[in-house]
Design an enzyme around this catalytic site. Sequence first.
Site, PDB file in Angstrom:
ATOM      1  N   ARG A 178      -1.760  -7.110  -9.481  1.00 17.72           N
ATOM      2  CA  ARG A 178      -2.362  -7.677  -8.260  1.00 17.72           C
ATOM      3  C   ARG A 178      -3.463  -6.761  -7.729  1.00 17.72           C
ATOM      4  NH1 ARG A 178       1.017  -9.299  -2.737  1.00 17.72           N
ATOM      5  NH2 ARG A 178      -0.760 -10.042  -1.525  1.00 17.72           N
ATOM      6  N   ASP A 202       4.986  -4.640   5.251  1.00 11.95           N
ATOM      7  CA  ASP A 202       3.733  -4.291   4.590  1.00 11.95           C
ATOM      8  C   ASP A 202       2.576  -4.919   5.344  1.00 11.95           C
ATOM      9  OD1 ASP A 202       3.831  -6.971   3.952  1.00 11.95           O
ATOM     10  OD2 ASP A 202       4.109  -6.684   1.808  1.00 11.95           O
TER      11      ASP A 202
END
Length: 572
Positions: free
Chosen positions: A186, A468
Amino acid sequence: MTAGLSGSFLDSRGPLPLRGQKPVCSSSVSMELFPSPYGLQQEYETLFTSSSLDFLHQLISTFNEEVDQVLGLRVSRKAQLDLSGDLPGFLESTINIRRDPDWRVLPVPPRLQRRHVDIGDLAPCDTQRFIKALRSPAQGLQVDFDDGNCPTFYNQIKGIHNVLKAVHNQFPNVPDISQAPVLMLRPRAWNMVEHNIMVEGREAPGPLVDFGLLMFHCGRKLYENKSGPFFYLSKVESFMEARLWNKIFIWTQQKLGLPVGSIKATVLIENVLAAFEMEEILYELREHSAGLNCGIWDYSASFVNKFGHRQAFLLPDRSKYVNMEKRFLRSYMDLLVQTCHRRGALATGGMAALLLPQDPQSDSYRRVLATVTRLKLLEIQAGVDGFMVYDLSLIEPMQKLFKLHTEGENQLDQLRHDVTVTPEDLLSMPSGGVTLSGLMYNIAVGVLFINAWLSGKGHFFYRGQVEDSATAEISRSQVWQWIRHQTGLEDDSRLVSRRLVSDLTKEIMMELKVLCPSVSLPSAADMFLEVVLRRDFPEFITSYLNQDHTFITSQDPGQVEAVDSHLPRSKL
């Protein structure tokens, strides 16, 4: 372009800097590379060879202008929506794509056919957790240079080098890459830049740096082992952005001598505008698609991003009123599954952020496991082909859950003919208000995330779960929106105001200083207040941290390796 192991990089128009020197600032230099972070000289030299730099230079110079164009399209779409007061809908210009029943994405390779449970938010710069994940029974790893990662130059180099070591089987006692959990790489999203690499006098787009280095060093090896190269694409907002990625894939495969369709990518539908273009996104990537992914918090935050100044789009307390059972999120997940399966693409759900307590006999352990099971069962019943967990201890329970409720490798046969989703379904805000506890929770998450970034970390742990940039986005978005609309608290007669948020931040800091003693915590609190009190909504908190508060410093290696050091070993 040529390079020696001494670290001097040249092209036909001039030298690039030696390590330990400041970068050359000259109009004759087409590419500049900043010196190696402390302690990473060997990794730096391994990644930045003459050949890899030549490849990066060609990649970035080829697509720089088109990156600017898709980012400009985002700005113009937002301006058009603001000025007109219109709402998004399914595009008239692409109706033929949606009405054509015959086209399909190419089937994915065997290693992607069965990925019930992946590990999410896996920042590869954390070597210890990365190795443990490679040894785990997970079917895939979301190797995250985006949401769960803080993109310091140190972290990017360390992380990409760790991927290289895994792919080339250089970690001891780790399964061969053909047998280890499949890597879903990613790269950073389009909003992120790499401050340490300049191409034609401009900072390089972060996703092209990540993608280019990963493909150059690992693409062929992954392909030869029938284990990639596979990617996640973050924060895509339109089919035009998917079209750009497809062009990048085709160009890269040609340059590296790989067959067309070797690269497969899952697009994360993290923006409300992209939800109206899911078929078009699949169509653009049909030779390279690994499907679509749905997640709750970035997607919810995008409503504030695009429509937060409109009273009708006031998003209530996420802790109490926002979950995948609400109409706007359930419709989004159902439409994603239906769209993917109609076109032969895999549909993946979000990540379970909760952490299992240590004692399997405890009430808290049973309570957390029951909560995760209930939420993930909703996704399985909606037809998803897999989802993610953060805690490695959840892998096997969730794999058993999939096995109990499904048959075969995936649920591609679940075509969801029962689903009809309208624009009104996707844009229907849940009812509810704001609680004092929800406001304080959002403030705490926002402050702690910024504090983590200032420490070179992309995620942290708070009240039994991992947080996050996705949870930081929804947290700071809600606080900004509640101030903007002077929303009343359910608990009492107070309105959410600048004064209330400032006072609560000071109060919360007393708790946080005990929980997370850090010299950067006061600065993090100041920066959080700056974000939520701004007149205009900053599009991404990561862009704000990366550009408005320029984030160039190299991190001490001890900081990065200790990302999860305060967790019990079983959580690493």
